[in-house]
Design a protein around this motif. Structure first.
Motif, PDB file in Angstrom:
ATOM      1  N   ASP A  74      -1.059-110.205  16.836  1.00  0.00           N
ATOM      2  CA  ASP A  74      -0.003-111.089  16.327  1.00  0.00           C
ATOM      3  C   ASP A  74      -0.589-112.352  15.705  1.00  0.00           C
ATOM      4  N   ALA A  75      -1.689-112.842  16.274  1.00  0.00           N
ATOM      5  CA  ALA A  75      -2.303-114.064  15.752  1.00  0.00           C
ATOM      6  C   ALA A  75      -2.773-113.872  14.314  1.00  0.00           C
ATOM      7  N   ARG A  78       0.235-113.924  11.998  1.00  0.00           N
ATOM      8  CA  ARG A  78       0.784-115.285  11.933  1.00  0.00           C
ATOM      9  C   ARG A  78      -0.070-116.155  11.003  1.00  0.00           C
ATOM     10  N   GLN A  79      -1.378-116.012  11.089  1.00  0.00           N
ATOM     11  CA  GLN A  79      -2.267-116.780  10.214  1.00  0.00           C
ATOM     12  C   GLN A  79      -2.156-116.317   8.763  1.00  0.00           C
ATOM     13  N   ASN A  82       0.943-118.031   7.532  1.00  0.00           N
ATOM     14  CA  ASN A  82       0.684-119.449   7.269  1.00  0.00           C
ATOM     15  C   ASN A  82      -0.104-119.645   5.979  1.00  0.00           C
ATOM     16  N   ASN A 146      -0.521-131.338  11.969  1.00  0.00           N
ATOM     17  CA  ASN A 146      -0.157-130.074  12.625  1.00  0.00           C
ATOM     18  C   ASN A 146       1.080-129.435  12.002  1.00  0.00           C
ATOM     19  N   THR A 147       1.299-129.723  10.723  1.00  0.00           N
ATOM     20  CA  THR A 147       2.387-129.077   9.989  1.00  0.00           C
ATOM     21  C   THR A 147       1.833-128.527   8.678  1.00  0.00           C
ATOM     22  N   ASP A 229      -3.073-127.135  16.192  1.00  0.00           N
ATOM     23  CA  ASP A 229      -2.283-126.150  16.913  1.00  0.00           C
ATOM     24  C   ASP A 229      -2.554-124.765  16.329  1.00  0.00           C
ATOM     25  N   GLN A 230      -2.929-123.799  17.161  1.00  0.00           N
ATOM     26  CA  GLN A 230      -3.262-122.469  16.666  1.00  0.00           C
ATOM     27  C   GLN A 230      -2.078-121.766  16.016  1.00  0.00           C
ATOM     28  N   ASP A 231      -0.865-122.168  16.350  1.00  0.00           N
ATOM     29  CA  ASP A 231       0.302-121.564  15.706  1.00  0.00           C
ATOM     30  C   ASP A 231       0.398-121.929  14.220  1.00  0.00           C
ATOM     31  N   THR A 232      -0.280-123.000  13.816  1.00  0.00           N
ATOM     32  CA  THR A 232      -0.250-123.426  12.417  1.00  0.00           C
ATOM     33  C   THR A 232      -1.548-123.097  11.682  1.00  0.00           C
ATOM     34  N   GLY A 238      -8.490-119.434  11.401  1.00  0.00           N
ATOM     35  CA  GLY A 238      -8.376-118.304  12.313  1.00  0.00           C
ATOM     36  C   GLY A 238      -9.690-117.565  12.464  1.00  0.00           C
TER      37      GLY A 238
END
Length: 285
Positions: A74-75, A78-79, A82, A146-147, A229-232, A238
Motif C-alpha cells: 500500500d505504501a 500511496r507514494q 502523491n 508536510n503537505t 510524514d510518510q503518508d505524504t 519512498g
C-alpha cells in the motif's frame, strides 16, 4: 576536371569512413547510460545470494517475488499517487503561468520588459539548494510543511524560468499579420490569446510540460526538506525510506527502485520527439 571529381570522391569516402566511429562512440555512450538502469531492473529479478555470489550475472532462476511484493504494498501505491498529484499539479501550474507570462513578454512593449525577461533568465542560474533554508522558513510560516501544496508551489516557481525562456521565442514567432487580422475581425486580445496563441504554441507547451513533469517526478531535495510524514512521501523519498527499512534485502530495494523510475522513463521515452521538436522550434523562433 577528373582530378576535381576524384578529390570530391575521396572527401566523400573520408566523411563516410568516420560514420562507424561515430556510431561506435554513440553505442558506448548509450551503454554507459543504460547500463546502470538495466542492472537495477534485472537485479530486482534476482535473490540476495545471487547478487552476492555473482554481482554482474543474470538471474538464474528469475525471481518475480521482489516485484510482486512491492506492487502489493500500500505504501508504494500511496507514494505513486502523491508523486502523480505533485507532478501533475506542478506541470499544470508551470504551463498555465508560464504561457501567460511569456505572452506578455513576447507580444507587449512596456518599460521594464527587458529587465523582467533577464530576471527569468537569471533564474536558470539560481540553484534550489541556495534557497532551501529560507524557502523552508517561508513554507513553514504558511503552514504548508508536510503537505503536497508546500512542495507543488516552490516547484512551480523554480520551473518557471525554463518555461519562459522556451515559450517566449514561440510566441514572438507568431506573425503580426495574424494579430492584426484578428483585431480587424473584432477579436479581443484575450480572444486572440485563447483562439490563436495557444493552438500555435502547442509544441512549446508540450515540451515545457514534459520537462516540468519529469523534473517534478524525480525531485528529491525539496520533498526531503518539506515532507516528514510518510503518508505524504513521494516516490524518491519512498525509495530512501524503503532502502533504509530493507537495507539487508538488496534485491527488493532494486525492485522498488526500478519500479519507481519506470514511469518517468516511459513518459520521457514516449514524448522525447516532442521535446526535441519543441526545443528546435524555440531555437528557430
Amino acid at each position: 576536371m577528373a582530378g576535381t571529381r576524384s578529390s570530391r570522391r575521396g572527401g566523400g569516402h573520408g566523411r563516410g569512413g568516420s560514420d562507424p566511429i561515430v556510431y561506435a562512440v554513440a553505442l558506448v555512450l548509450i551503454g554507459v547510460m543504460l547500463g546502470p538502469v538495466l542492472y537495477i531492473i534485472i537485479g530486482g529479478f534476482r535473490t540476495n545470494s545471487q547478487i552476492t555470489t555473482d554481482p554482474a550475472g543474470l538471474p538464474h532462476p528469475w525471481v518475480f517475488g521482489n516485484y510482486t511484493g512491492v506492487l502489493a504494498s500500500d505504501a508504494f501505491w500511496r507514494q505513486v499517487g502523491n508523486s502523480a498529484i505533485v507532478a501533475g499539479a506542478t506541470t499544470a501550474g508551470v504551463v498555465t503561468l508560464g504561457v501567460m507570462a511569456s505572452y506578455v513578454l513576447a507580444r507587449y512593449r512596456f518599460r521594464g520588459r527587458g529587465a523582467m525577461y533577464a530576471l527569468f533568465a537569471a533564474g536558470l542560474m539560481f540553484p534550489a539548494t541556495v534557497a532551501i533554508t529560507p524557502l523552508y522558513i517561508l513554507v513553514k510560516n504558511l503552514g504548508l510543511v508536510n503537505t503536497l501544496p508546500g512542495v507543488i508551489l516552490p516547484q512551480i516557481a523554480f520551473a518557471l524560468p525554463t518555461t519562459v525562456i522556451i515559450l517566449v521565442p514561440f510566441l514572438q514567432a507568431i506573425p503580426k499579420d495574424i494579430e492584426e487580422a484578428a483585431a480587424i475581425d473584432r477579436c479581443s486580445r484575450l480572444g486572440f490569446f485563447w483562439r490563436m496563441v495557444l493552438p500555435l504554441s502547442v509544441p512549446g507547451l508540450i515540451t515545457t510540460g514534459i520537462l516540468a513533469f519529469v523534473n517534478s517526478w524525480n525531485s528529491y531535495l525539496l520533498p526531503l526538506f518539506l515532507l516528514n510524514d510518510q503518508d505524504t512521501f513521494t516516490l524518491p523519498l519512498g525509495v530512501q525510506a524503503f532502502a533504509s527499512e530493507y537495507s539487508v534485502d538488496t534485491a527488493k530495494v532494486l525492485a522498488f527502485t526500478s519500479l519507481s523510475m519506470i514511469p518517468a522513463l516511459v513518459f520521457f521515452s514516449l514524448f522525447q520527439r516532442r521535446i526535441v521538436g519543441g526545443l528546435t522550434g524555440a531555437v528557430k523562433g
